[in-house]
Structure formats: structure tokens, C-alpha cells
Design a protein around this motif. Structure first.
Motif, PDB file in Angstrom:
ATOM      1  N   SER A 151      -4.522 -51.198 -20.596  1.00  0.00           N
ATOM      2  CA  SER A 151      -4.084 -52.580 -20.818  1.00  0.00           C
ATOM      3  C   SER A 151      -3.563 -53.208 -19.528  1.00  0.00           C
ATOM      4  O   SER A 151      -3.822 -54.386 -19.252  1.00  0.00           O
ATOM      5  N   ARG A 152      -2.838 -52.414 -18.722  1.00  0.00           N
ATOM      6  CA  ARG A 152      -2.330 -52.945 -17.451  1.00  0.00           C
ATOM      7  C   ARG A 152      -3.466 -53.244 -16.477  1.00  0.00           C
ATOM      8  O   ARG A 152      -3.434 -54.240 -15.762  1.00  0.00           O
ATOM      9  N   ILE A 153      -4.489 -52.383 -16.473  1.00  0.00           N
ATOM     10  CA  ILE A 153      -5.649 -52.626 -15.610  1.00  0.00           C
ATOM     11  C   ILE A 153      -6.376 -53.882 -16.057  1.00  0.00           C
ATOM     12  O   ILE A 153      -6.775 -54.725 -15.237  1.00  0.00           O
ATOM     13  N   VAL A 154      -6.556 -54.023 -17.370  1.00  0.00           N
ATOM     14  CA  VAL A 154      -7.254 -55.200 -17.901  1.00  0.00           C
ATOM     15  C   VAL A 154      -6.497 -56.473 -17.537  1.00  0.00           C
ATOM     16  O   VAL A 154      -7.099 -57.466 -17.114  1.00  0.00           O
ATOM     17  N   SER A 155      -5.189 -56.464 -17.690  1.00  0.00           N
ATOM     18  CA  SER A 155      -4.390 -57.649 -17.343  1.00  0.00           C
ATOM     19  C   SER A 155      -4.547 -57.998 -15.865  1.00  0.00           C
ATOM     20  O   SER A 155      -4.696 -59.173 -15.499  1.00  0.00           O
ATOM     21  N   LYS A 156      -4.508 -56.985 -15.025  1.00  0.00           N
ATOM     22  CA  LYS A 156      -4.685 -57.208 -13.587  1.00  0.00           C
ATOM     23  C   LYS A 156      -6.057 -57.808 -13.302  1.00  0.00           C
ATOM     24  O   LYS A 156      -6.190 -58.779 -12.542  1.00  0.00           O
ATOM     25  N   PHE A 157      -7.094 -57.237 -13.917  1.00  0.00           N
ATOM     26  CA  PHE A 157      -8.457 -57.727 -13.678  1.00  0.00           C
ATOM     27  C   PHE A 157      -8.650 -59.142 -14.228  1.00  0.00           C
ATOM     28  O   PHE A 157      -9.373 -59.953 -13.632  1.00  0.00           O
ATOM     29  N   GLU A 158      -8.006 -59.428 -15.368  1.00  0.00           N
ATOM     30  CA  GLU A 158      -8.080 -60.791 -15.905  1.00  0.00           C
ATOM     31  C   GLU A 158      -7.436 -61.788 -14.942  1.00  0.00           C
ATOM     32  O   GLU A 158      -7.999 -62.857 -14.672  1.00  0.00           O
ATOM     33  N   ASN A 159      -6.267 -61.432 -14.442  1.00  0.00           N
ATOM     34  CA  ASN A 159      -5.569 -62.315 -13.505  1.00  0.00           C
ATOM     35  C   ASN A 159      -6.367 -62.546 -12.232  1.00  0.00           C
ATOM     36  O   ASN A 159      -6.300 -63.615 -11.629  1.00  0.00           O
ATOM     37  N   LEU A 180     -12.711 -59.884 -15.018  1.00  0.00           N
ATOM     38  CA  LEU A 180     -13.254 -59.693 -16.359  1.00  0.00           C
ATOM     39  C   LEU A 180     -12.668 -60.719 -17.311  1.00  0.00           C
ATOM     40  O   LEU A 180     -11.682 -61.391 -17.010  1.00  0.00           O
ATOM     41  N   LYS A 181     -13.282 -60.811 -18.483  1.00  0.00           N
ATOM     42  CA  LYS A 181     -12.798 -61.714 -19.524  1.00  0.00           C
ATOM     43  C   LYS A 181     -12.994 -61.048 -20.875  1.00  0.00           C
ATOM     44  O   LYS A 181     -13.787 -60.094 -21.008  1.00  0.00           O
ATOM     45  N   LYS A 182     -12.276 -61.553 -21.871  1.00  0.00           N
ATOM     46  CA  LYS A 182     -12.413 -61.047 -23.226  1.00  0.00           C
ATOM     47  C   LYS A 182     -13.325 -61.986 -24.002  1.00  0.00           C
ATOM     48  O   LYS A 182     -13.154 -63.203 -23.967  1.00  0.00           O
ATOM     49  N   VAL A 183     -14.298 -61.391 -24.684  1.00  0.00           N
ATOM     50  CA  VAL A 183     -15.278 -62.180 -25.439  1.00  0.00           C
ATOM     51  C   VAL A 183     -15.356 -61.638 -26.854  1.00  0.00           C
ATOM     52  O   VAL A 183     -15.003 -60.482 -27.101  1.00  0.00           O
ATOM     53  N   PRO A 184     -15.802 -62.474 -27.829  1.00  0.00           N
ATOM     54  CA  PRO A 184     -15.958 -61.974 -29.194  1.00  0.00           C
ATOM     55  C   PRO A 184     -16.897 -60.783 -29.231  1.00  0.00           C
ATOM     56  O   PRO A 184     -17.935 -60.768 -28.561  1.00  0.00           O
ATOM     57  N   SER A 185     -16.525 -59.755 -29.999  1.00  0.00           N
ATOM     58  CA  SER A 185     -17.352 -58.560 -30.098  1.00  0.00           C
ATOM     59  C   SER A 185     -18.683 -58.885 -30.756  1.00  0.00           C
ATOM     60  O   SER A 185     -18.755 -59.673 -31.709  1.00  0.00           O
TER      61      SER A 185
END
Length: 313
Positions: free
Chosen positions: A70-78, A82-87
Motif C-alpha cells: 500500500s505504501r509503494i502504491v501510494s508513492k507511485f500514485e503520487n 500508476l493509477k487505480k481503475v475499475p477491475s
């Protein structure tokens, strides 16, 4: 282990691991001379080569802790990687997907990796290249048969040596200042613990380990006498951010338990606080029980001092 033949073979495998990781260069803190750690690059690789994925799938496939990912994802989003998309399979959930910028950032890393491996292979003749590939296939075949077994992650544990206590003191101070905002009094406490450990060190009943990845110190832990017969203290647990997500903290604690049992201890005792959530998760997973707690103001913060115990029998 008292089997000398098996011990020699274990040492040979560990020696090969250290040799290979030095040659291939995958354990450098800045992988391929980039700003990314090994784990961060693995996440980028999975998304670049296998398309969008759910966080749960990445945790499973890469063996990562959910909080660490989760911390890696937050860093990459910032950073816009990367981005979050509907599955695609479940509209109620989100999947992770590299952005165009993320692919631009990853492609040079992928190219550099191919070039490094290509350079290594080019130093070998055709026959030796085929021997190498056959040997790799054999390793995969033999180890792959043992499905479900948890193999050692890319870190090495060793006994502490010259300069390690100074490193432990410095990194504890810096880590908890950055992570929890603790003041310098905590570093002073760790310095005293390290000084006492070194001054009264009893190798038959005490041990300190340093964890290394790619020749760099990334973690520590120690078993110390408590002053109570049959009870040892677990002290100085530290795992650097760049080494999280590969089971290092759990392995360090397990190493302490093995030594303590062999040394004849019956119980393990440790001190922590309610603010050290990641460490507390490890202790709970190993069967430690909270036996005492006390609200205090320490290191510039309000917290709860906690004492945990584990029966080693």
C-alpha cells in the motif's frame, strides 16, 4: 543442525546465492542505478508485463505484506506512475495499472536489465551459455517440485561486528524520528542499550544479528540476558523501509528464538510501544502475549509502554 555434510551443503548454497546476487546486481539499493528499490522494481515489472492487477494478486505473487505494498502504491500514485481503475472482473473493486508516464519510467529499467544480462552472457562462449541455461533450468525444476515451501528471501544474516552497534544506534534514532517523530532521547536510549550489551556481552547466552542486502546493512535484532533465570530479552529489532515486504522482520525474530532455545532459555521478553504497529504484528504472529502496559510520555510523544512474553517450550 549437527549433520556436518548437510551443513556444508547449506553453506555452499548460501555462498552461491551471495555470489550470484553480486554478479547479477539485483540487490543494489538503487536497482540498475535508479531511484527504485528491488521490491519497487518488482511491482513495476509485474504491472508492465502482465497488465493491470489487483493489489491482492500482487501481494500473493510477490510475497509482499499488504501494508508495505500500500505504501509503494501510494508513492507511485503520487509520482504519477500508476493509477487505480475499475477491475475488469469485478466492477466493485479497483485494479492497479501503469500510466503512460509509468511505462516511460519503467522501459529504461527493463532495457538496462536486458543489457546487463546480455553483457554477462556475451562473456561466455556458446557452449558455456547453454551449460548456464541448463543449470538454471535444473535449479528451477528441482526447487519447483517443492511447491508451497517458503524459501529464503534475498537477505543475509550475520553476527554483529566492528561498527555495527554504532550503525544500530544511528539508524534507530533516524528511523523513529522519521517514522514516528520521536526526539533524540530515543537514540540516547538505544546507545545505552548497545553500550550495555557490548560491555557485558556473553556469547553463550547473547547474540546480535545484522541483516544485509547487497552488502548493505538493512536490519538488526539481538538476544540479551534479562537478569531473570531462563528469560531472555528480544532487543534492537529494526528493518529498513527498503527491506520490508520480504519477510526479514519475521526471519530476524525466528533467528532469535532458535538461538534462545539452543541457549536454554524458557521464555522471551520484549519491550515495545503501541505506536510500533509493524513490530507488534510480528510479535503477535509469533505467539507473544501482552502482559503489561503503561501510558507514558516519552521521546516527545504520548504512548503506551508494553511488555510482551513468549513461552519457548
Amino acid at each position: 543442525m549437527n549433520n556436518p555434510i548437510l551443513n556444508d551443503r547449506i553453506a555452499a548454497v548460501r555462498s552461491f546465492n551471495r555470489f550470484f546476487t553480486r554478479q547479477i546486481g539485483v540487490l543494489r539499493e538503487g536497482l540498475l542505478h535508479s531511484a527504485f528499490t528491488l521490491t519497487e522494481t518488482r511491482v513495476l515489472y509485474e504491472l508492465a508485463h502482465h497488465g493491470e492487477q489487483a493489489s491482492s494478486a500482487l501481494c500473493r505473487d510477490l510475497g509482499l505484506d499488504r501494508g508495505y505494498l500500500s505504501r509503494i502504491v501510494s508513492k507511485f500514485e503520487n509520482d504519477g506512475l500508476l493509477k487505480k481503475v475499475p477491475s475488469a472482473t469485478d466492477g466493485r473493486s479497483k485494479s492497479l495499472q501503469l500510466t503512460a508516464h509509468g511505462r516511460e519510467v519503467y522501459e529504461p529499467l527493463d532495457r538496462s536489465s536486458r543489457e546487463e544480462v546480455g553483457e554477462m552472457l556475451s562473456r561466455l562462449g556458446e557452449a558455456d551459455q547453454l551449460r548456464l541455461l541448463d543449470a538454471m533450468a535444473t535449479i528451477r525444476e528441482l526447487i519447483g517440485k517443492q511447491a508451497g515451501m517458503k524459501f529464503a528471501q534475498p537477505f543475509v544474516l550475520r553476527k554483529h561486528g566492528e561498527g555495527d552497534m554504532a550503525w544500530i544506534t544511528r539508524r534507530h534514532g533516524a528511523f523513529y524520528c522519521e517514522q514516528l517523530g520521536w526526539d533524540r532521547s530515543f537514540e540516547a536510549l538505544v546507545a545505552q542499550i548497545c553500550a550495555d550489551f557490548e560491555r557485558d556481552f556473553d556469547p553463550a547466552l547473547e547474540r546480535c544479528w545484522i541483516a544485509e542486502m547487497g552488502g548493505e546493512r538493512v536490519g538488526s535484532i539481538a538476544v540479551a540476558k534479562s537478569g531473570e533465570e531462563g528469560v531472555a530479552k528480544l532487543r534492537l529489532l529494526l528493518v529498513e523501509d527498503r527491506a520490508r515486504g520480504c519477510g526479514l522482520g519475521s526471519s530476524l525474530v525466528d533467528e532469535c528464538h532458535r538461538f534462545a532455545r539452543a541457549a536454554g532459555y524458557r521464555k522471551m521478553q520484549l519491550w515495545t510501544t503501541n505506536l510500533q504497529t509493524e513490530a507488534r504484528k510480528i510479535y503477535q504472529s509469533k505467539g507473544y502475549a501482552l502482559v503489561a502496559s503503561e501510558p507514558v510520555h516519552a521521546f516527545g510523544k504520548d504512548m503506551v509502554n508494553e511488555t510482551w512474553m513468549l513461552d519457548l517450550n
